[in-house]
Design a protein around this motif. Structure first.
Motif, PDB file in Angstrom:
ATOM      1  N   LEU A   1       0.843  -1.214   0.000  1.00  0.00           N
ATOM      2  CA  LEU A   1       0.000   0.000   0.000  1.00  0.00           C
ATOM      3  C   LEU A   1       0.872   1.255   0.000  1.00  0.00           C
ATOM      4  O   LEU A   1       0.480   2.301  -0.524  1.00  0.00           O
ATOM      5  N   GLU A   2       2.072   1.107   0.601  1.00  0.00           N
ATOM      6  CA  GLU A   2       2.995   2.255   0.677  1.00  0.00           C
ATOM      7  C   GLU A   2       3.484   2.688  -0.718  1.00  0.00           C
ATOM      8  O   GLU A   2       4.009   3.786  -0.877  1.00  0.00           O
ATOM      9  N   ASN A   3       3.293   1.838  -1.715  1.00  0.00           N
ATOM     10  CA  ASN A   3       3.685   2.216  -3.093  1.00  0.00           C
ATOM     11  C   ASN A   3       2.579   2.987  -3.812  1.00  0.00           C
ATOM     12  O   ASN A   3       2.691   3.274  -5.003  1.00  0.00           O
ATOM     13  N   THR A   4       1.487   3.248  -3.092  1.00  0.00           N
ATOM     14  CA  THR A   4       0.389   4.053  -3.641  1.00  0.00           C
ATOM     15  C   THR A   4       0.208   5.277  -2.746  1.00  0.00           C
ATOM     16  O   THR A   4       0.916   5.416  -1.739  1.00  0.00           O
ATOM     17  N   LYS A   5      -0.781   6.117  -3.076  1.00  0.00           N
ATOM     18  CA  LYS A   5      -1.037   7.271  -2.187  1.00  0.00           C
ATOM     19  C   LYS A   5      -2.179   6.969  -1.216  1.00  0.00           C
ATOM     20  O   LYS A   5      -2.690   7.858  -0.538  1.00  0.00           O
ATOM     21  N   VAL A   6      -2.606   5.697  -1.159  1.00  0.00           N
ATOM     22  CA  VAL A   6      -3.686   5.307  -0.249  1.00  0.00           C
ATOM     23  C   VAL A   6      -3.222   5.528   1.196  1.00  0.00           C
ATOM     24  O   VAL A   6      -2.141   5.072   1.579  1.00  0.00           O
ATOM     25  N   LYS A   7      -4.054   6.231   1.968  1.00  0.00           N
ATOM     26  CA  LYS A   7      -3.658   6.531   3.364  1.00  0.00           C
ATOM     27  C   LYS A   7      -4.264   5.509   4.315  1.00  0.00           C
ATOM     28  O   LYS A   7      -5.397   5.057   4.128  1.00  0.00           O
TER      29      LYS A   7
ATOM     30  N   GLU B   1      -6.344   7.941  -3.275  1.00  0.00           N
ATOM     31  CA  GLU B   1      -6.083   7.781  -4.723  1.00  0.00           C
ATOM     32  C   GLU B   1      -7.455   7.733  -5.386  1.00  0.00           C
ATOM     33  O   GLU B   1      -8.210   6.762  -5.164  1.00  0.00           O
ATOM     34  N   PRO B   2      -7.827   8.718  -6.196  1.00  0.00           N
ATOM     35  CA  PRO B   2      -9.210   8.783  -6.703  1.00  0.00           C
ATOM     36  C   PRO B   2      -9.692   7.538  -7.443  1.00  0.00           C
ATOM     37  O   PRO B   2     -10.883   7.247  -7.423  1.00  0.00           O
ATOM     38  N   HIS B   3      -8.789   6.754  -8.050  1.00  0.00           N
ATOM     39  CA  HIS B   3      -9.262   5.568  -8.785  1.00  0.00           C
ATOM     40  C   HIS B   3      -9.201   4.289  -7.931  1.00  0.00           C
ATOM     41  O   HIS B   3      -9.448   3.208  -8.431  1.00  0.00           O
ATOM     42  N   ILE B   4      -8.870   4.450  -6.647  1.00  0.00           N
ATOM     43  CA  ILE B   4      -8.823   3.270  -5.759  1.00  0.00           C
ATOM     44  C   ILE B   4      -9.855   3.450  -4.636  1.00  0.00           C
ATOM     45  O   ILE B   4      -9.876   4.481  -3.959  1.00  0.00           O
ATOM     46  N   TYR B   5     -10.671   2.435  -4.457  1.00  0.00           N
ATOM     47  CA  TYR B   5     -11.694   2.439  -3.404  1.00  0.00           C
ATOM     48  C   TYR B   5     -11.347   1.349  -2.384  1.00  0.00           C
ATOM     49  O   TYR B   5     -10.591   0.425  -2.691  1.00  0.00           O
ATOM     50  N   ALA B   6     -11.916   1.457  -1.179  1.00  0.00           N
ATOM     51  CA  ALA B   6     -11.703   0.402  -0.175  1.00  0.00           C
ATOM     52  C   ALA B   6     -13.018   0.143   0.544  1.00  0.00           C
ATOM     53  O   ALA B   6     -13.761   1.090   0.866  1.00  0.00           O
ATOM     54  N   ILE B   7     -13.307  -1.133   0.778  1.00  0.00           N
ATOM     55  CA  ILE B   7     -14.591  -1.515   1.389  1.00  0.00           C
ATOM     56  C   ILE B   7     -14.379  -2.657   2.386  1.00  0.00           C
ATOM     57  O   ILE B   7     -13.362  -3.339   2.360  1.00  0.00           O
ATOM     58  N   GLY B   8     -15.378  -2.838   3.250  1.00  0.00           N
ATOM     59  CA  GLY B   8     -15.350  -3.973   4.177  1.00  0.00           C
ATOM     60  C   GLY B   8     -14.496  -3.698   5.401  1.00  0.00           C
ATOM     61  O   GLY B   8     -14.251  -2.542   5.774  1.00  0.00           O
ATOM     62  N   ASP B   9     -14.005  -4.779   6.014  1.00  0.00           N
ATOM     63  CA  ASP B   9     -13.260  -4.655   7.281  1.00  0.00           C
ATOM     64  C   ASP B   9     -12.060  -3.716   7.156  1.00  0.00           C
ATOM     65  O   ASP B   9     -11.700  -3.033   8.111  1.00  0.00           O
TER      66      ASP B   9
END
Ligand code: FAD
Length: 472
Positions: free
Chosen positions: A282-288, A305-313
């Motif tokens: 994840l550190e290779n992306t801008k996802v916080k 990252e506008p084109h990456i979403y996260a869901i669930g736990d």
């Protein structure tokens, strides 16, 4: 190393990931679903919701045979064939995971059995089970990597007799004695299974209460029953150390009046779950990621990252399968360019013990903490004909309302089938129903659902089957 490209990659095939993949495919997207587990369905299907509920069903049946003499029915002590029980549980999982695989095929979702790691914001490296590697580039991504059992260092004594929930669900044997560390829903559910199968179960909880997030009125009847089924429940008690000995696992316990050294055949650590946010780049992306390890998302489940979403736990509490599935729909809607938000106000929570405990929306203690004025009505199941006819009158239905509008803000239920009954409450809270809507809706007789109607009736004075003389 081969390279493929996909419009959308969904990383993780649990109750967040696979519904997201299916929904996106239904919206016409070209979808690749990646999971390191050869069986789709995530924790929920393989080592969570489904196997635990299959075993709890068996536990309930065993307990009912013990209670039947009261109704004039006597059963012999049930003979437990552990191999068969394990196989039956396994067959339930296999049918469900197989069904998901079929549904993926029908929707033309490409399923890849590999562990994915981010190389950069548009590239995943896939480590396949046969040891080979490939690269997958993508336009969009939904991360649904879920969570794992928390296992603090002090409990990692490298002994198979110390288990997490996954180990306990494998049902290696029926230990004579089982220590359950943690009085949350997983500990109480698994403790109930082992107690019914014949283990002497001791629960140790650090806090002064079981099921800390639940309303005390709901926990009371459950705790009373668990005290009969469990060997001991130690609240305000800490497990300070575990030591492997030939006789068993020696636990050092610190709590008032609690024997400080006790030996158990097995120990279940069920003190919570941690989001799976480490070890896949994840550190290779801008996802916080926040300090608790959850991916930071906005209302539509979009990450930094506008084109990456996260869901669930992985995207935050509550860590529940149905919350993950709802988020899947929200994220896909947002990905397809529609305005979309996770704005549900009622996320049901169900503890599948016997009795079950279920709640949704605002609870009385939360209203108190918020300094919010609410009206609380309760309908004790001792006044329900249905509860009486199944010999289970310990239940309670509790409704939290806005005192002015009589809007239903929250509902809590303890009793048999509370997990099914909460469905009506979720609809009521989510659709802003008022007490009169529930009180004037015809509920089938004799059913436990009438307790919803009768608690709503209590808002206007008296419920038909419960009379409280007015204070003069
Ligand atoms: P998960 O189900 O955790 O799935 C994540 C998937 O991602 C996994 O299959 C994993 O293999 C995969 N993965 C992770 N990292 C990678 C990677 N880098 N590459 C490829 N694949 C990856 N919830 C309820 O609502 N009701 C219940 O009754 C209930 N009972 C439970 C009982 C137990 C014993 C446990 C442990 C949990 C229970 N839960 C229950 C919680 C529920 O299982 C979770 O909330 C739910 O599974 C979360 O779904 P998810 O899709 O976020 O992730």
């Amino acid at each position: 190393m081969s390279t493929n490209h996909t419009e959308l990659v969904v990383l993780g095939g649990g109750p967040g990931g696979y519904p997201a993949a299916f929904d996106a495919a239904d919206h016409g997207m070209q979808v690749t679903l990646v999971d390191s587990d050869p069986k789709l369905g995530g924790v929920c299907l393989n080592r969570g919701c489904i196997p635990s509920k299959a075993l709890l069903h068996v536990a309930k049946l065993i307990n009912e045979t013990h209670e039947a003499p009261e109704w004039g029915l006597k059963f012999n002590q049930p003979e437990i064939d552990l191999d068969k029980l394990r196989n039956w549980k396994g067959s339930v999982i296999t049918k469900l995971t197989g069904g998901i695989k079929e549904l993926a095929r029908a929707r033309k979702v490409t399923v890849v059995n590999a562990r994915g790691s981010f190389v950069d914001s548009n590239t995943l490296e896939l480590a396949h089970t046969d040891g080979s590697k490939s690269t997958l580039t993508f336009d969009k991504c939904i991360i649904a990597t879920g969570s794992s059992p928390a296992m603090p260092q002090m409990f990692q004594i490298n002994d198979p007799r110390v288990m997490d929930s996954t180990g306990a669900l494998e049902l290696p044997d029926v230990p004579k004695s089982l220590l359950v560390v943690g009085g949350g829903y997983i500990g109480l559910e698994m403790g109930s299974v082992y107690a019914a199968l014949g283990s002497k179960v001791t629960v140790v909880e650090f806090l002064p209460v079981l099921l800390a997030a639940a309303d005390r009125d709901l926990v009371k009847p459950l705790q009373k029953r668990l005290e009969q089924h469990f060997h001991a429940i130690h609240l305000n008690t800490k497990v300070e150390a575990l030591k492997a000995t030939d006789a068993g696992i020696e636990a050092t316990l610190a709590g008032e009046g609690v024997e400080p050294k006790q030996v158990f055949d097995r120990v279940l650590i069920s003190i919570g779950r941690r989001p799976n946010s480490k070890g896949f780049g994840l550190e290779n992306t801008k996802v916080k990621v926040n300090d608790k390890g959850f991916i930071v998302v906005d209302a539509s489940r979009q990450t930094s990252e506008p084109h990456i979403y996260a869901i669930g736990d992985i995207a935050g509490e509550p860590m529940l399968a149905h919350k993950a599935t709802r988020e899947a729909k929200v994220a896909v809607e947002a990905l397809t360019g529609k305005p979309s938000e996770f704005d549900n106000i009622a996320i049901p929570a169900v503890v599948f013990t016997d009795p079950e405990v279920a709640w949704c929306g605002l609870q009385e203690h939360e209203a108190k903490e918020q300094g919010r004025n609410v009206k609380v009505v309760k309908f004790p199941w001792a006044a329900s004909g249905r509860a009486m006819s199944i010999g289970r009158t310990e239940g309670l239905t509790k409704m939290i309302l806005d005192p002015e509008t009589e809007r239903v803000l929250g509902v809590g239920i303890v009793g048999v089938n509370a997990g099914e009954l909460i469905g009506e409450a979720v609809v009521a809270v989510e659709t802003a129903a008022v007490a009169r809507d529930l009180a004037e809706t015809i509920h089938a007789h004799p059913t436990l659902s009438e307790t919803m109607m009768e608690s709503a009736e209590a808002v206007f004075g008296q419920a038909t089957h419960s009379y409280r003389p007015k204070k003069s």
